[in-house]
Design a protein around this motif. Sequence first.
Motif, PDB file in Angstrom:
ATOM      1  N   UNK A 131       1.445   5.509  -8.923  1.00 34.01           N
ATOM      2  CA  UNK A 131       2.070   5.166  -7.705  1.00 34.01           C
ATOM      3  C   UNK A 131       0.647   5.330  -6.752  1.00 34.01           C
ATOM      4  N   UNK A 132       0.699   4.720  -5.750  1.00 36.18           N
ATOM      5  CA  UNK A 132      -0.472   4.645  -4.614  1.00 36.18           C
ATOM      6  C   UNK A 132      -0.467   6.017  -4.132  1.00 36.18           C
ATOM      7  N   UNK A 133       0.652   6.849  -3.855  1.00 34.00           N
ATOM      8  CA  UNK A 133       0.343   8.087  -3.303  1.00 34.00           C
ATOM      9  C   UNK A 133      -0.221   8.890  -4.289  1.00 34.00           C
ATOM     10  N   UNK A 134      -0.005   8.896  -5.581  1.00 31.76           N
ATOM     11  CA  UNK A 134      -0.755   9.668  -6.558  1.00 31.76           C
ATOM     12  C   UNK A 134      -2.070   9.455  -6.682  1.00 31.76           C
ATOM     13  N   UNK A 179      -3.530  -2.746   1.031  1.00 29.70           N
ATOM     14  CA  UNK A 179      -2.285  -2.593   0.182  1.00 29.70           C
ATOM     15  C   UNK A 179      -1.390  -1.543   0.581  1.00 29.70           C
ATOM     16  N   UNK A 180      -1.835  -0.462   1.057  1.00 26.16           N
ATOM     17  CA  UNK A 180      -1.039   0.856   1.430  1.00 26.16           C
ATOM     18  C   UNK A 180      -0.229   0.388   2.624  1.00 26.16           C
ATOM     19  N   UNK A 181      -1.026  -0.157   3.419  1.00 24.80           N
ATOM     20  CA  UNK A 181      -0.513  -0.533   4.864  1.00 24.80           C
ATOM     21  C   UNK A 181       0.700  -1.494   4.818  1.00 24.80           C
ATOM     22  N   UNK A 182       0.409  -2.508   3.764  1.00 23.83           N
ATOM     23  CA  UNK A 182       1.535  -3.652   3.652  1.00 23.83           C
ATOM     24  C   UNK A 182       2.751  -3.007   2.945  1.00 23.83           C
ATOM     25  N   UNK A 183       2.630  -1.895   2.175  1.00 23.45           N
ATOM     26  CA  UNK A 183       3.782  -0.983   1.630  1.00 23.45           C
ATOM     27  C   UNK A 183       4.104  -0.147   2.644  1.00 23.45           C
ATOM     28  N   UNK A 184       3.559   0.091   3.742  1.00 28.33           N
ATOM     29  CA  UNK A 184       3.988   0.988   4.871  1.00 28.33           C
ATOM     30  C   UNK A 184       3.750   2.332   4.407  1.00 28.33           C
TER      31      UNK A 184
END
Length: 550
Positions: A131-134, A179-184
């Motif tokens: 996951x992006x947060x990880x 990518x992070x911004x697109x997924x909010x």
Amino acid sequence: MGVDDKTHQEWSISLHAYSDLTNVSPVVFLYLLKECYVYGTCKATAKFFALQHQVHQALHHVPKPGPAVFVAHCLSLLPIFESHCEGFSHLMIAALRRRLKMGTTQEDLHEAKLFATKLFIIAVRGDKIHDDRILVKILEVFNIKITDIKEVIFQFHSDVKNDRFEDIADVFVEQFISKLLQSQSYMAAVTLLEHLSIRHSGESFLHMMLENKEYRAAEKWATFIGKPMICVLIKGYVDRKMIKQAYDLIKKNDLREEFPQVYQMGKESTLKKLAEKGCWDIAEMRAKSDRQLLEYLVYLAMEAGYSEKVDELCDKYSLEGFMKGKEAEVSLPHIRYLHLDELAIDNIVWPNYEKGSKANKVSIMQIASEKMVFIIDLLKLSHDAPDVLDSCLIRIFHSPRILKLGYNFQCDMKQLSQSYEDFDCFKRFEMLLDIQNIFKEPRGGLSGLAKEILGVGLNKTRRNSNWEERPLTQNQLEYAALDAAVLIRIFWHVRSQSQSSDVSNEHNTQMEWKSHIISHVGYLTKTKKKDKSKKDCNVGIKESHPSSKS
């Protein structure tokens, strides 16, 4: 051992695995961890924290080449554990954070950083490993910087000229941020930008977070960028009528001179909330002799119909240009509250007072019957005539023939027994009915219940006035008397509704309130504490026989 004593022995992680990870591969360790989690019998959160502690202990017995490398390899393997991947990744990262505070070798850190950077790049390129947060947390815990990313990309693109691979690294990071911004995932994006010291994103990024109500991320970003961006954020809060948030930022960053009007609005908002809660003394203290704030507090008192507070503030601080409290009370439209004369109370009896009494205990007690309210000065009488007071109250509280009405009476019992431990009257209670328990979802406390049942609520403006100062004002006496007297009126309503029900349903309706009567309860003080002073305890009493229908 396992997560807890109830964990099946077959699925416990062995002592050997925790004492020496030298010969335990990361994949074996993770399988043991999974089985321990799956078959543990305690709640998921408790299991998570227990396992996190055990993983930290395991890393303390340093595996070769070191704890950081071991965790990095675990993170690369965790995707094969599917549903457990995200939770175990957070667990391993948290355990490593704790372990690194104790230190490790430079060799361990360097090798782990290189491996984790490769893992990050592979994941961002498209292989859904984490996951992006990880991924952002991996950058943080392994302290991966933009230079490390450039170095690893150069290894992947050895055919690229030296003057171009740095551009490739920058574009790579920017694509991940997009990518992070697109997924909010705004907080993850801000954390990444801060960690990599990237400051080129402007006000548009801040406004994007505000539009999506990502206020924590917006504040983190503005603080990272500095004062100009904090000022933009404050203006954004003001535009959205978020005065408290703007006021907090102004205080935290010492920007009072830049936003004097907003700062004043924030102070007034704080006073208004305190006044709404009845905390007038605290509101006055917060005003700190600021004349403008004191005048605003007078207006709040006028709106609340708190006439004596209006006069008190005007006299104390020489505030001019205001009407007398009683005149203001008449001229200003305000909500109608329940008055004592509406309950047909003939008299209020106030037995004794002592000016200046100060004690960290229950100050007064109200006991109401159908036509009279007794307001008892517990501080005075417990000192001057303790035996008489104890004897009188025993006749009420210990009597099985008198039904005692209360509201949240359990709290009153605790306060009374702790305040007057030597009194027998507060150690046992017979025939109690807590009005609060009859109604499934009471809202707004006793005032809200009175409004629901009687059509008009109680005025709570004097709730937090000084109840230890003697003598009490007439307004305080009436306020205290209402708190007890209203219980009897509410009880009348409950009883009349029961008696007027259809015959087929009469028995069940009566039992609905009678079943809440507690025939006997005792309260023993466990420890001798100095609780915050409680102004009063309110009780309504009605003579009754256990076998009667009253």
